[in-house]
Design a protein around this motif. Sequence first.
Motif, mmCIF file in Angstrom:
data_model
loop_
_atom_site.group_PDB
_atom_site.id
_atom_site.type_symbol
_atom_site.label_atom_id
_atom_site.label_comp_id
_atom_site.label_asym_id
_atom_site.label_seq_id
_atom_site.Cartn_x
_atom_site.Cartn_y
_atom_site.Cartn_z
ATOM 1 N N SER A 2 0.985 -1.093 0.120
ATOM 2 C CA SER A 2 -0.201 0.017 0.074
ATOM 3 C C SER A 2 0.823 1.243 -0.012
ATOM 4 O O SER A 2 1.819 1.305 0.774
ATOM 5 N N SER A 3 0.403 2.171 -0.871
ATOM 6 C CA SER A 3 1.173 3.547 -0.968
ATOM 7 C C SER A 3 0.578 4.399 0.060
ATOM 8 O O SER A 3 -0.473 4.306 0.250
ATOM 9 N N SER A 4 1.538 5.372 0.515
ATOM 10 C CA SER A 4 0.875 6.504 1.397
ATOM 11 C C SER A 4 0.222 7.251 0.551
ATOM 12 O O SER A 4 0.371 7.723 -0.607
ATOM 13 N N PRO A 5 -0.902 7.895 1.255
ATOM 14 C CA PRO A 5 -1.924 8.781 0.528
ATOM 15 C C PRO A 5 -1.387 9.931 0.192
ATOM 16 O O PRO A 5 -0.526 10.544 0.906
ATOM 17 N N ARG A 6 -1.668 10.451 -1.106
ATOM 18 C CA ARG A 6 -1.019 11.643 -1.596
ATOM 19 C C ARG A 6 -1.687 13.020 -0.506
ATOM 20 O O ARG A 6 -2.943 12.756 -0.165
ATOM 21 N N PRO A 7 -0.955 13.835 -0.042
ATOM 22 C CA PRO A 7 -1.338 15.001 0.603
ATOM 23 C C PRO A 7 -2.898 15.518 -0.255
ATOM 24 O O PRO A 7 -2.282 15.839 -1.415
ATOM 25 N N ALA A 8 -3.743 15.881 0.275
ATOM 26 C CA ALA A 8 -4.910 16.929 -0.444
ATOM 27 C C ALA A 8 -4.210 18.007 -0.912
ATOM 28 O O ALA A 8 -3.464 18.876 -0.259
#
Length: 303
Positions: A2-8
Amino acid sequence: MSSSPRPAPALQPLRGVRVLSLALNLPGPAAFMRLKAMGARCVKAEPPAPKGAPAGTSGDPMGQYNARAYATLHDGIRVISIDLKSEKGQAALHKELARTDVLLTSFRPSALEKLQLGWKGLHKRHPGLSVVAIVGAPGARAEEPGHDLTYLADAGLVTGLDLPATLFADMGGALMASEAVLKAALVQKTQGKSSFQEVALSDAAEWLALPRTWGLTQPAGAVGGAHAGYRVYPCKDGRVAVAALEPHFAAALCAAAGLPASDLRSLFKPETHAAIAAFLQGRTRKQLDRLAVEKDIPLHTLA
């Protein structure tokens, strides 16, 4: 994997809103930094550079006494030169105002009237234009001379002979000015009305001073030095700012210092202060940084 969520992506509620600023020095340009980050289309109009100044000199005093600050404040801002005291300059200004949503100023009211930029005249000529006027003090006091230091002093935030660590009134006023532009844009969009708002730097100072007014940051207050877990102490090779205010943080600090589990009242006792001071005095910054991580204690070491 799982990749880290991109910042909004940053919200840009002012995208498409056109703001023209005549405000010099710090509060206006600092407000412009915020407005640009929120997506506003920002144009800064400056007076001509002083006679005899080298080519490229800014007409804003900030550009003359602190080039680094000026460059940061105006990064990505379109800057134009307009002599508001000339007919040509007035024509250029009103050409810009005809396509502007919000005008930001930092003149005294009497100076705006002399430049034919009072609210009544502007509203008649540009009915869709809103104005945010940065002044030193509100209402009748707007004509009084003053600066960041005098507004802080009046609000009780100058407590000795040392100058405050930063320009609190100017920067607080910049936040209030950017908030006012947001309000103006919201009213324009939802109600179709233009507006005039006055932002006083003295009001910003008084807002920042509220915790002191309430007694929170006075010497007898919990965050004014009376609570042993919220102070700046000397350590073996520098200083340590401790902010163990909440009960679980205070308990962790007391445990690290070898003090018995204590209730809130004990944190205000002289013996608790003395014990924590002695504990911290015997540790280096490196030891305390490690302690903060291991014991989950909010502290920051300083040289």
